[in-house]
Design a protein around this motif. Structure first.
Motif, PDB file in Angstrom:
ATOM      1  N   ARG A 125    -122.520  38.764  63.640  1.00 11.64           N
ATOM      2  CA  ARG A 125    -121.401  39.661  63.323  1.00 11.64           C
ATOM      3  C   ARG A 125    -120.315  39.596  64.387  1.00 11.64           C
ATOM      4  O   ARG A 125    -119.169  39.944  64.144  1.00 11.64           O
ATOM      5  CB  ARG A 125    -121.908  41.083  63.166  1.00 11.64           C
ATOM      6  N   HIS A 126    -120.703  39.182  65.557  1.00 13.19           N
ATOM      7  CA  HIS A 126    -119.752  39.086  66.662  1.00 13.19           C
ATOM      8  C   HIS A 126    -119.379  37.634  66.963  1.00 13.19           C
ATOM      9  O   HIS A 126    -118.879  37.329  68.038  1.00 13.19           O
ATOM     10  CB  HIS A 126    -120.354  39.725  67.921  1.00 13.19           C
ATOM     11  N   GLU A 158    -117.728  35.663  70.268  1.00 14.93           N
ATOM     12  CA  GLU A 158    -118.482  34.713  71.088  1.00 14.93           C
ATOM     13  C   GLU A 158    -117.686  33.431  71.299  1.00 14.93           C
ATOM     14  O   GLU A 158    -117.580  32.927  72.419  1.00 14.93           O
ATOM     15  CB  GLU A 158    -119.816  34.389  70.422  1.00 14.93           C
ATOM     16  N   VAL A 159    -117.115  32.902  70.224  1.00 16.37           N
ATOM     17  CA  VAL A 159    -116.338  31.667  70.332  1.00 16.37           C
ATOM     18  C   VAL A 159    -115.135  31.889  71.238  1.00 16.37           C
ATOM     19  O   VAL A 159    -114.814  31.048  72.084  1.00 16.37           O
ATOM     20  CB  VAL A 159    -115.922  31.157  68.934  1.00 16.37           C
ATOM     21  N   GLY A 180    -120.914  38.531  76.141  1.00 13.68           N
ATOM     22  CA  GLY A 180    -120.284  39.245  77.256  1.00 13.68           C
ATOM     23  C   GLY A 180    -120.836  40.654  77.385  1.00 13.68           C
ATOM     24  O   GLY A 180    -121.479  41.182  76.481  1.00 13.68           O
ATOM     25  N   ARG A 181    -120.567  41.248  78.530  1.00 17.30           N
ATOM     26  CA  ARG A 181    -121.129  42.569  78.843  1.00 17.30           C
ATOM     27  C   ARG A 181    -120.636  43.668  77.896  1.00 17.30           C
ATOM     28  O   ARG A 181    -121.391  44.578  77.563  1.00 17.30           O
ATOM     29  CB  ARG A 181    -120.782  42.967  80.271  1.00 17.30           C
ATOM     30  N   ASP A 182    -119.381  43.603  77.509  1.00 22.64           N
ATOM     31  CA  ASP A 182    -118.821  44.668  76.678  1.00 22.64           C
ATOM     32  C   ASP A 182    -119.570  44.809  75.360  1.00 22.64           C
ATOM     33  O   ASP A 182    -119.868  45.920  74.919  1.00 22.64           O
ATOM     34  CB  ASP A 182    -117.335  44.425  76.402  1.00 22.64           C
ATOM     35  N   ALA A 183    -119.882  43.701  74.724  1.00 24.63           N
ATOM     36  CA  ALA A 183    -120.564  43.747  73.425  1.00 24.63           C
ATOM     37  C   ALA A 183    -122.079  43.877  73.574  1.00 24.63           C
ATOM     38  O   ALA A 183    -122.750  44.341  72.649  1.00 24.63           O
ATOM     39  CB  ALA A 183    -120.241  42.492  72.622  1.00 24.63           C
TER      40      ALA A 183
END
Length: 198
Positions: free
Chosen positions: A85-86, A90-91, A42-45
């Motif tokens: 790490r994210h 993602e899931v 997503g854009r935020d991460a």
């Protein structure tokens, strides 16, 4: 995509003495890395992960071996570690996409309302199936389909043998076909490299 690795490897080498030269590498590859990370998290991460990817690449540039890997796989490998790490985020994003059918990254697939509804249902099905894939299979699949890397580049990016890439991609395709039907196939079939038969 044009292969800039020869010039990129020279930039990395030159940046050891002139650090500002690394900015050209960022300019060339950051948009593609950012787009790939945006699709995954997503854009935020994406801004943070892209920045961390290039910061890490800058820090470890002395360890870059142009004989072992091209610059693109090296950068995507760093990005994949940052994405790991994210992973939980993602899931969660894929599950949200599965529930809502709204992909904030992709352009609308169609102009008509009926087609748009069908496309959203397909996206929900595909996103749910992607969320259920093991992380290793999802990394291989999305580096292949979204980052447009070939088998060898994926192997270099993830530090795994090419045979493992092939088996993970096959396993991911089977699972997507079972869980998402022909929608899962469209993710792979939309991007087949010559010499990289799926």
């Amino acid at each position: 995509m044009t292969d800039l690795d020869g010039g990129d490897a020279e930039l990395i080498a030159a940046s050891r003495e002139e650090p500002e030269r690394f900015a050209a590498l960022f300019d060339r590859h950051a948009p593609a890395i950012h787009q790939y990370v945006t699709r995954r998290l997503g854009r935020d991460a994406a801004d943070d992960v892209t920045a961390e990817t290039f910061l890490t690449a800058f820090r470890i540039r002395a360890r870059f071996d142009p004989a072992r890997a091209g610059v693109r796989p090296w950068l995507y490998g760093i990005a994949a570690k940052q994405i790991g790490r994210h992973r939980r985020q993602e899931v969660q994003a894929l599950k949200l996409l599965a529930r809502t059918g709204h992909d904030p990254v992709a352009d609308s697939w169609t102009d008509s309302a009926d087609d748009r509804l069908a496309a959203e249902a397909a996206v929900r099905s595909l996103a749910g199936a992607l969320a259920r894939l093991p992380a290793g299979d999802r990394h291989v699949l999305l580096l292949f389909a979204w980052a447009d890397l070939g088998y060898q580049e994926i192997a270099e990016a993830l530090g795994i043998p090419v045979g493992t890439v092939r088996s993970r991609l096959n396993r991911a395709r089977r699972k997507l076909r079972t869980q998402a039907g022909t929608v899962g196939d469209s993710l792979i079939e939309a991007r087949i490299h010559e010499g990289d038969p799926a």
